[in-house]
Write a protein that holds these residues in place. Structure first.
Motif, PDB file in Angstrom:
ATOM      1  N   LEU A  45       0.733  -1.142  -0.024  1.00 56.32           N
ATOM      2  CA  LEU A  45      -0.037  -0.143   0.058  1.00 56.32           C
ATOM      3  C   LEU A  45       0.745   1.128   0.017  1.00 56.32           C
ATOM      4  O   LEU A  45       0.474   2.211  -0.561  1.00 56.32           O
ATOM      5  CB  LEU A  45      -1.016  -0.034   1.236  1.00 56.32           C
ATOM      6  N   LEU A  46       2.114   1.038   0.640  1.00 59.70           N
ATOM      7  CA  LEU A  46       2.713   2.308   0.902  1.00 59.70           C
ATOM      8  C   LEU A  46       3.319   2.592  -0.663  1.00 59.70           C
ATOM      9  O   LEU A  46       3.635   3.652  -1.017  1.00 59.70           O
ATOM     10  CB  LEU A  46       3.823   1.960   1.745  1.00 59.70           C
ATOM     11  N   VAL A  47       3.906   1.588  -1.117  1.00 61.19           N
ATOM     12  CA  VAL A  47       4.590   1.527  -2.595  1.00 61.19           C
ATOM     13  C   VAL A  47       3.417   2.290  -3.396  1.00 61.19           C
ATOM     14  O   VAL A  47       3.871   3.319  -4.186  1.00 61.19           O
ATOM     15  CB  VAL A  47       4.874   0.361  -3.168  1.00 61.19           C
ATOM     16  N   GLN A  48       2.306   1.908  -3.404  1.00 62.03           N
ATOM     17  CA  GLN A  48       1.068   2.360  -4.322  1.00 62.03           C
ATOM     18  C   GLN A  48       0.876   3.645  -3.927  1.00 62.03           C
ATOM     19  O   GLN A  48       0.798   4.848  -5.165  1.00 62.03           O
ATOM     20  CB  GLN A  48      -0.017   1.493  -3.980  1.00 62.03           C
ATOM     21  N   ALA A  49       1.056   4.054  -2.615  1.00 60.49           N
ATOM     22  CA  ALA A  49       0.708   5.476  -2.368  1.00 60.49           C
ATOM     23  C   ALA A  49       1.819   6.406  -2.758  1.00 60.49           C
ATOM     24  O   ALA A  49       1.367   7.563  -3.154  1.00 60.49           O
ATOM     25  CB  ALA A  49       0.292   5.641  -0.727  1.00 60.49           C
ATOM     26  N   MET A  50       2.835   5.720  -2.597  1.00 58.38           N
ATOM     27  CA  MET A  50       4.049   6.846  -2.959  1.00 58.38           C
ATOM     28  C   MET A  50       4.155   7.212  -4.657  1.00 58.38           C
ATOM     29  O   MET A  50       4.233   8.305  -4.964  1.00 58.38           O
ATOM     30  CB  MET A  50       5.497   6.201  -2.701  1.00 58.38           C
ATOM     31  N   ILE A  51       3.858   6.028  -5.236  1.00 59.16           N
ATOM     32  CA  ILE A  51       3.676   6.378  -6.892  1.00 59.16           C
ATOM     33  C   ILE A  51       2.715   7.186  -7.043  1.00 59.16           C
ATOM     34  O   ILE A  51       3.064   8.363  -7.761  1.00 59.16           O
ATOM     35  CB  ILE A  51       3.718   4.994  -7.480  1.00 59.16           C
TER      36      ILE A  51
END
Lengths: 121, 135
Positions: A45-51
């Protein structure tokens, strides 16, 4: 938002929900496996949010960018809070609490997907 | 734990219930805040109702999470109000949609939220009844 990543996130959230319900059904209190599985999902979820955040701040125009960013923050925060609440009392119900948090996060990701209406991108 | 005492509403399966209530408290309040802040004049009644629902969910969450007879009374009142609210608003919206141009949490018995708003107060009241002090 990247479609392939959204699908991966959804599968991870569904797996977490099933895992949580399974441990409740088999009378197992939340423990190390719950923490590990939740951490993996939160990392996704963090990766998705950062992108997504990088793309919004990098100039991608959304009709409701503020709402989108709020949902983005919520999508990352629900599971850590849920894990905290689930492990605070070591009963079988911790897994079900995690499942609820996972399902709610799934709805948030679905709303994110809805709000990501970009002209072209 | 003594036999005559009421059981904690915040223990065991109650924690799952509180988790669901907390999520509804967050989402209903956030939604109402955005609605009132950005487009209040479009449907003031519906948005105020959204805000009221949000407050009811917050109070219910606090009542269920707290310990003692005071919190229990608070939970009874909030969850009872929630059931009345979803039934009244649900019925009104099914009969006449004109007064509700924008959906609230309780519109059409919570259809926009998978009917969870209709089931939640029933489960909540059952849980309060189940954990009450035996007579």
């Amino acid at each position: 938002m990247i479609q392939a990543l959204v699908v991966v996130v959804w599968i991870a959230l569904a797996a977490l929900a099933v895992f949580g319900i399974a441990t409740t059904a088999s009378n197992r209190p939340p423990g190390r496996p719950h923490k590990i599985v939740t951490s993996v999902v939160v990392a996704l979820l963090l990766v998705q949010a950062m992108i997504a955040a990088v793309r919004v701040f990098g100039g991608v125009q959304l009709p409701e960018s503020t709402t989108f960013l709020i949902y983005l923050v919520v999508s990352v925060c629900v599971l850590p809070i849920g894990l905290q609440f689930a492990t605070a009392e070591p009963t079988r119900w911790g897994g079900a609490v995690l499942a609820v948090a996972a399902i709610a996060t799934g709805v948030v990701v679905w709303r994110l997907q809805d709000l990501w209406v970009v002209g072209g991108a | 734990m003594r036999e005559t005492a009421a059981r904690a509403t915040s223990s065991g399966p109650g924690r799952v219930l509180i988790a669901v209530y907390a999520i509804f408290a967050l989402s209903a309040t956030a939604r109402a805040t955005v609605q009132i802040a950005t487009k209040f004049t479009e449907a003031p009644l519906a948005y105020l109702l959204s805000a009221l629902a949000g407050v009811v969910y917050i109070v219910a969450t606090i009542g269920l999470a707290g310990h003692g007879p005071g919190y229990r009374r608070l939970a009874w009142a909030a969850v009872g109000f929630e059931l009345v609210g979803v039934l009244v608003v649900g019925t009104l919206t099914v009969l006449d949609t004109a007064d509700f141009p924008d959906d609230t949490v309780w519109s059409v018995f919570g259809r926009g939220y998978g009917f969870v708003p209709l089931v939640l107060p029933i489960v909540g009241l059952a849980w309060l009844h189940w954990t009450r002090a035996p007579r």
